[in-house]
Write a protein that holds these residues in place. Structure first.
Motif, PDB file in Angstrom:
ATOM      1  N   UNK A   1       0.789  -1.140   0.157  1.00 22.38           N
ATOM      2  CA  UNK A   1      -0.182  -0.024   0.213  1.00 22.38           C
ATOM      3  C   UNK A   1       0.846   1.258   0.131  1.00 22.38           C
ATOM      4  N   UNK A   2       1.904   1.095   0.760  1.00 20.64           N
ATOM      5  CA  UNK A   2       2.841   2.504   0.798  1.00 20.64           C
ATOM      6  C   UNK A   2       3.482   2.721  -0.527  1.00 20.64           C
ATOM      7  N   UNK A   3       3.807   1.543  -1.097  1.00 19.62           N
ATOM      8  CA  UNK A   3       4.523   1.830  -2.389  1.00 19.62           C
ATOM      9  C   UNK A   3       3.383   2.385  -3.383  1.00 19.62           C
ATOM     10  N   UNK A   4       2.253   1.918  -3.380  1.00 21.07           N
ATOM     11  CA  UNK A   4       1.450   2.513  -4.400  1.00 21.07           C
ATOM     12  C   UNK A   4       1.078   3.858  -3.908  1.00 21.07           C
ATOM     13  N   UNK A   5       0.693   4.263  -2.730  1.00 20.95           N
ATOM     14  CA  UNK A   5       0.652   5.492  -2.302  1.00 20.95           C
ATOM     15  C   UNK A   5       1.888   6.506  -2.720  1.00 20.95           C
ATOM     16  N   UNK A   6       2.883   5.851  -2.554  1.00 23.09           N
ATOM     17  CA  UNK A   6       4.023   7.005  -3.356  1.00 23.09           C
ATOM     18  C   UNK A   6       3.760   7.039  -4.704  1.00 23.09           C
ATOM     19  N   UNK A   7       3.536   5.870  -5.420  1.00 26.33           N
ATOM     20  CA  UNK A   7       3.147   6.131  -6.928  1.00 26.33           C
ATOM     21  C   UNK A   7       2.109   7.262  -7.112  1.00 26.33           C
ATOM     22  N   UNK A   8       1.115   6.967  -6.389  1.00 31.84           N
ATOM     23  CA  UNK A   8       0.114   7.934  -6.529  1.00 31.84           C
ATOM     24  C   UNK A   8       0.533   9.280  -6.575  1.00 31.84           C
ATOM     25  N   UNK A   9       1.218   9.709  -5.353  1.00 30.26           N
ATOM     26  CA  UNK A   9       1.716  10.977  -5.021  1.00 30.26           C
ATOM     27  C   UNK A   9       2.659  11.361  -6.337  1.00 30.26           C
ATOM     28  N   UNK A  10       3.578  10.447  -6.858  1.00 33.17           N
ATOM     29  CA  UNK A  10       4.345  10.867  -7.843  1.00 33.17           C
ATOM     30  C   UNK A  10       3.426  11.335  -9.011  1.00 33.17           C
ATOM     31  N   UNK A  11       2.216  10.499  -9.362  1.00 35.97           N
ATOM     32  CA  UNK A  11       1.364  10.788 -10.215  1.00 35.97           C
ATOM     33  C   UNK A  11       0.914  12.316 -10.320  1.00 35.97           C
TER      34      UNK A  11
ATOM     35  N   UNK B   1       0.775  18.123 -14.399  1.00 36.27           N
ATOM     36  CA  UNK B   1       1.044  19.567 -14.556  1.00 36.27           C
ATOM     37  C   UNK B   1      -0.517  20.297 -14.638  1.00 36.27           C
ATOM     38  N   UNK B   2      -1.503  19.693 -15.172  1.00 31.71           N
ATOM     39  CA  UNK B   2      -2.499  20.105 -15.345  1.00 31.71           C
ATOM     40  C   UNK B   2      -3.228  20.518 -13.701  1.00 31.71           C
ATOM     41  N   UNK B   3      -3.063  19.547 -12.836  1.00 27.70           N
ATOM     42  CA  UNK B   3      -3.540  19.561 -11.578  1.00 27.70           C
ATOM     43  C   UNK B   3      -2.948  20.646 -10.696  1.00 27.70           C
ATOM     44  N   UNK B   4      -1.405  20.728 -10.945  1.00 24.22           N
ATOM     45  CA  UNK B   4      -0.587  21.826 -10.419  1.00 24.22           C
ATOM     46  C   UNK B   4      -1.130  23.233 -10.908  1.00 24.22           C
ATOM     47  N   UNK B   5      -1.468  22.953 -12.190  1.00 20.47           N
ATOM     48  CA  UNK B   5      -1.948  24.341 -12.587  1.00 20.47           C
ATOM     49  C   UNK B   5      -3.109  24.905 -12.056  1.00 20.47           C
ATOM     50  N   UNK B   6      -4.123  23.787 -12.009  1.00 20.81           N
ATOM     51  CA  UNK B   6      -5.367  24.151 -11.632  1.00 20.81           C
ATOM     52  C   UNK B   6      -5.456  24.342  -9.976  1.00 20.81           C
ATOM     53  N   UNK B   7      -4.492  23.962  -9.255  1.00 22.52           N
ATOM     54  CA  UNK B   7      -4.477  23.991  -7.951  1.00 22.52           C
ATOM     55  C   UNK B   7      -3.529  25.218  -7.350  1.00 22.52           C
ATOM     56  N   UNK B   8      -2.682  25.453  -8.256  1.00 23.90           N
ATOM     57  CA  UNK B   8      -1.747  26.618  -7.730  1.00 23.90           C
ATOM     58  C   UNK B   8      -2.510  27.822  -7.438  1.00 23.90           C
TER      59      UNK B   8
END
Lengths: 427, 122, 311, 211
Positions: free
Chosen positions: A274-284, A289-296
């Motif tokens: 689970x921790x591995x998957x969470x880290x992957x999700x975090x990376x995603x 960029x879209x999410x960063x742009x939308x949240x920034x």
């Protein structure tokens, strides 16, 4: 004629119940129950409702204290019908409760009887007069913080019955347009808040809780598919004792799902995955960029302690004028929603004292939200991962609901916040 | 030229309006038969379970009003744009130059408004 | 390809049926994608439009205290009529319901009508969340409308006509999308924006509790949901004559090509919509004015220079 | 299916239609009545939203009437522009009203007497003008544009032709006027301009200049 329509109405009922929309109400201490309901909804093909008008059923998760009576009753009254309600305080109760809801909604005769018995208009609607149509006040005016225009403000309480919102939190906001002018924090305690939170802490479900908060942020940000992934991981991270499995849950090809349905307990290997998957999700999330742009800049015009001397000076030079402070702080504040979100998705982060952290965040919240639009405010509240169930008795006392109802005069300057309506003005 | 052509399609649009009206009315009529109760309820607006303190309809502060000024000034330009579309090919380069000088001047205004922060909400 | 023939008024029924089926289709696709993301079977998710229709037909109507019922009804009904008004000028192969000489401008007028409908849907219920949704939509409209207008004019310049049939006929070999991709992208952004759903949906969304939908139930909600699905389809359908070569294509008859292209573009828009998070109007505002608008103008410049050189 | 489709359309197309000029007269009159009635109702209602959109409805009726007179483009663009302007105007009407914009009885008229006199006088002048002016007879049809298969299309073409040719001055004057509008509008409306944000030297080093 009504007789001939019966078969059609029954068919509609059967189809309708397959997509039941459930309004989830989380009471402090009801976190595990809410997570279990959410999972059961997905399994049944049901979904969470966004408002009472959208809902067929309401499920109260946890054990509400006395202060909840009024809001729950009013929510029930606002549902259009067919309607059903249930209350679950533990994950094990979820399958039975949802079966009950389905049965109640399918009972067309009972639903029609319920509908026929309801008042068409709420009992407290009056004839009113020009200044109080339907017996309710007109909105009062107030000089705006930013441009000084005198506009009306609305008192809009956020919570406790609000999807993707911390359990029991009531944020009594005053909105000018869609911007928060003032806010006050209250917490409606659950009857069993303390005990449940202690249990949760002992079970060490911190990873699951943080994944859950991340899912809420993502849902509010409209990133539904990523949110679904986070929910998935949350369920996999849950300790075995908090999982409830409905008899309907079908096996699925995904590895995580079979982990989920194995219900053998969160073993070390499982937790590692689970921790591995969470880290992957975090990376995603981090790479998007879209999410960063939308949240920034979904951050806060604030004079929080981090905002430094300059803005303090500005504040001192112009008490009550938040224009400059807000913009300065917005440029400087970098702990924005995205950073908080990434923190929530970090499987190695530790949250040693959620109670103290939550209290501090709640105390800072009203000030942080001044000048923030309501959508950003909701994102921020979700990203703060407020654990109202971890608050102690004295914390709860500090945030106890107040009856004085003088919300206008509560925070800072509310002095002139009263109606400026005088007779017939001109267009 | 046949009669239907001479109306240049407006009869079809009228028919769409009529059909839409009939369809919407029909949907409401059907709903009276299928809903659990034919008459609608009146409820207080939803405020997370609380009773409203005041009516929501009010002098609502739209904080983006500076943009509307730029928008309204710019969109007047569309009045010229559509007829221009038809003649570009015939008039030739001068039409293109003229229109884009026109648009360029407006874009300067937009650029200036952007620097003034008209497009960033406060 | 021959010229477009205007068909008789009763065919409006066929247009409505096609639009309805396509609206069900995009909603089903959306449901299937959502179900798959949640780890459930996509085929169950694809039933979503039927299940939701049954649910809302059964659910009681609900209005609010001191609501502006008239304006609310105008908005709810208008949501269904607007997409019909859009597809009325789209040629299905060689047939069209309304062969308007200014069909492109007509489409533009109807997409502005959507502003009105969304704002009225927000105003009508006299409720804070609805109101906020309506206003946030207008704020976004300030950003997408001008670029959308210029994107609409680019194919019209190439065809030298505002009649939709002429624009479709002006691209026998080379669809406009090939040499005016920027206009196409800007146009699709506009469609995503006026279909009141997905990344550009400040009128609704979880963060404002459904916004303009927050107080709607029963048939009112059904009509608004159907209308916004219809708007997406109508937007996709209008892109076919404008950018995708109309009914031209090998083997299949023209009308079938129009349907196929519409379905593909609508499906693509649904997929894109699911992959993007909500964009807050204040972010989009700067993007619209500083990126989309200049890009659309530049595209228009290129197109008009090409047209002048070619003639 | 396609066979039935074309058969049906040809049947209807060949059916003789009633005299279109009569129909057009009826349509223009009816739309004119709608425009006047909705326009008058603007002053009767108690809600800014209703007033705004009644005005929009009035303009839409005018646009439709113009379309019925075969000025397709002008008619549709009236509808387009007025919906847009009214949507924005509604926002300002609601904001800048000195009282609740929806739920109180209100009067949309002021300076009643002067307004009545002005309205009456302009009505008389216009009506007299309509009756007395020797209206020119239409001497030719508009030139065929490349797309002008209908009269409505041809008028649009000639409009574009005029704008790019004889009446170029209009556009050239309008553009600086609009630039000035943008600049003046933003200066007046923007509470937080660059100087306020970045300080007098525009470098963001000094604390914001205050107005």
């Amino acid at each position: 004629m009504a007789v001939s329509l019966r078969p059609l109405q029954r068919v509609l009922a059967r189809w309708a119940v397959r997509g039941t929309a459930v309004l989830l109400v989380e009471v402090p201490g009801g976190w595990a129950a809410r997570a279990a309901v959410e999972r059961a909804l997905v399994e049944r093909g049901w979904r969470a409702a966004s408002s009472p008008a959208d809902a067929d059923a309401v499920v109260v998760c946890g054990t509400p204290g006395e202060s909840w009576g009024e809001v729950l009753e009013r929510t029930w009254e606002q549902m259009p019908g067919p309607r059903a309600r249930a209350s679950v305080s533990a994950p094990s109760e979820v399958p039975g409760a949802l079966e009950g809801l389905a049965a109640s909604l399918l009972d067309d005769d009972a639903q029609r009887a319920d509908a026929a018995s309801r008042d068409l208009v709420p009992a407290d609607v009056e004839n009113g007069d020009d200044m109080h149509p339907a017996g309710l006040d007109l909105a009062g005016g107030e000089d705006d913080l930013r441009d000084g225009l005198e506009m009306d403000v609305l008192r809009v309480p956020l919570g406790p019955v609000l999807p993707d919102w911390p359990a029991g939190l009531v944020l009594r906001t005053v909105l000018s347009g869609d911007v928060v002018v003032r806010a006050r924090v209250e917490v409606l305690a659950g009857a069993a808040a303390r005990r449940d939170s202690a249990d949760d802490a002992r079970r060490g479900d911190d990873v699951a809780r943080r994944l859950d908060a991340a899912a809420q942020v993502l849902r509010l940000a409209g990133a539904d598919d990523v949110a679904a992934r986070a929910v998935h991981l949350r369920d996999a991270a849950l300790p075995a004792g908090l999982r409830s499995l409905s008899p309907r849950s079908a096996p699925s090809p995904s590895g995580l799902r079979s982990l989920l349905t194995s219900s053998r307990g969160a073993g070390a290997e499982e937790a590692h995955e689970v921790r591995g998957e969470a880290a992957r999700l975090r990376g995603r999330v981090e790479r998007s960029r879209v999410l960063a742009w939308a949240l920034r800049e979904a951050d806060v015009a604030t004079s929080s302690p981090t905002s430094g001397a300059e803005s303090d000076a500005a504040q001192a030079s112009a008490p009550g004028d938040l224009r400059d402070v807000g913009l300065d702080a917005r440029r400087r504040t970098r702990d924005d929603v995205r950073t908080l979100l990434l923190g929530l998705l970090d499987p190695d982060a530790r949250d040693d004292d959620p109670g103290r952290r939550t209290r501090a965040a709640l105390e800072a919240l009203p000030e942080r939200l001044v000048g923030v639009d309501v959508v950003t405010a909701r994102l921020l509240v979700a990203a703060l991962d407020l654990r109202t169930d971890a608050l102690g008795d004295d914390d709860l006392a500090a945030f106890a609901p107040r009856d004085d109802e003088d919300e206008d005069g509560d925070e800072a300057d509310g002095g002139d916040a009263h109606a400026h309506h005088h007779g017939h003005a001109h267009g | 030229m046949t009669g239907a052509e001479a109306t240049s399609g407006w009869a079809g649009l009228l028919a769409v309006l009529v059909l839409g009206g009939v369809g919407v009315t029909g949907a409401f009529a059907v709903h009276r038969l299928t809903a659990v109760a034919p008459r609608g309820l009146t409820a207080w607006p939803w405020l997370s379970g609380w009773h409203p303190s005041e009516h929501a309809l009010s002098r609502y502060h739209a904080r983006w009003y500076p943009v509307t000024v730029v928008f309204l000034a710019f969109d007047v330009e569309m009045l010229f744009m559509y007829p221009w579309v038809l003649v570009v090919a015939d008039v030739g380069l001068s039409a293109v130059v003229e229109m884009f000088v026109f648009l360029g001047v407006l874009l300067l205004g937009v650029l200036w408004a952007h620097r003034e922060g008209a497009f960033s909400w406060q | 390809m021959g010229d477009v023939v205007q068909v008789a008024v009763p065919w409006v029924l066929l247009a409505a049926v096609l639009l309805g089926v396509a609206a069900l289709g995009v909603t089903a696709l959306d449901g299937a994608l959502a179900a798959r993301a949640a780890g459930r079977s996509a085929s169950v998710g694809a039933q979503h439009p039927l299940v939701e229709t049954a649910r809302l037909l059964r659910q009681r109507r609900r209005t609010t205290v001191a609501a502006d019922t008239l304006l609310r009804h105008v908005a709810v009904g208008g949501f269904v009529v607007a997409p019909l008004l859009m597809v009325a000028v789209v040629p299905l192969g060689e047939w069209v319901l309304a062969d308007a000489s200014v069909g492109v401008v007509w489409f533009n007028a109807v997409d502005v009508l959507v502003w009105v409908l969304v704002w009225l849907a927000g105003w009508g219920p006299n409720a804070a969340w609805s109101l906020t949704g309506g206003y946030r939509f207008l704020a976004q409209a300030m950003a997408y409308e001008l670029p959308l207008m210029f994107a609409l004019t680019a194919p019209a310049v190439a065809a030298g006509s505002l009649r939709v049939g002429d624009v479709a006929a002006a691209q026998p070999g080379l669809p406009h999308v090939v040499w005016m991709p920027v206009a196409f992208v800007v146009y699709c952004t506009g469609v995503l924006a006026f279909s009141v759903r997905g990344p550009l949906s400040p009128a609704g969304g979880a963060a404002i509790s459904g916004g303009v939908l927050a107080e709607l139930s029963g048939v009112d909600r059904l009509l608004v949901l159907a209308g916004r699905a219809g708007l997406l389809v109508a937007g996709a359908a209008f892109a076919v004559p404008l950018f995708l070569g109309g009914g031209s294509g090998p083997l299949l008859p023209g009308w079938l090509w129009v349907l196929v292209k519409t379905a593909l573009l609508a499906a693509a828009l649904v997929v894109v919509r699911r992959r993007l998070p909500d964009v807050r109007p204040e972010r989009f505002l700067a993007l619209g004015w500083t990126v989309l608008l200049p890009a659309a103008l530049l595209q228009l410049l290129v197109v008009s220079v090409v047209v002048v050189v070619r003639s | 299916m396609s066979l039935a489709f074309s058969e049906m359309s040809s049947v209807v197309l060949e059916t003789p239609l009633p005299d279109l000029s009569v129909l057009r007269g009826v349509a223009v009159t009816a739309l004119g009545v709608v425009a006047v009635v909705t326009g008058a109702l603007v002053f009767k209602v108690d809600s800014m939203a209703r007033a705004t959109y009644l005005l929009a409805a009035s303009f839409v009726a005018v646009g439709a009437a113009v379309v019925a007179l075969h000025l397709d483009y002008v008619g549709v663009v009236v509808v387009l522009m007025m919906l847009m302007e009214m949507a924005v105007m509604g926002v300002f009407m609601v904001m800048l009203m000195g009282m609740n914009p929806a739920l109180m009885p209100m009067s949309m008229v002021h300076s009643k007497r002067r307004a009545l006199v002005a309205a009456g006088a302009s009505f008389v002048v216009l009506a007299v003008g309509i009756l007395l002016v020797d209206w020119p007879q239409r001497s030719s049809v508009p030139p065929e544009g490349p797309a002008g298969s209908t009269e409505g299309g041809a008028t649009t073409y000639s409009l574009g032709d005029a704008l790019m040719g004889d009446h170029m001055l209009v556009m050239m004057v309008v553009s600086p006027v609009m630039l000035a509008t943008i600049v003046a509008g933003v200066v007046l409306a923007q509470a937080q301009g660059r100087y306020a944000r970045l300080g007098d030297d525009l470098r963001g080093t000094t604390q914001g200049g205050r107005r």
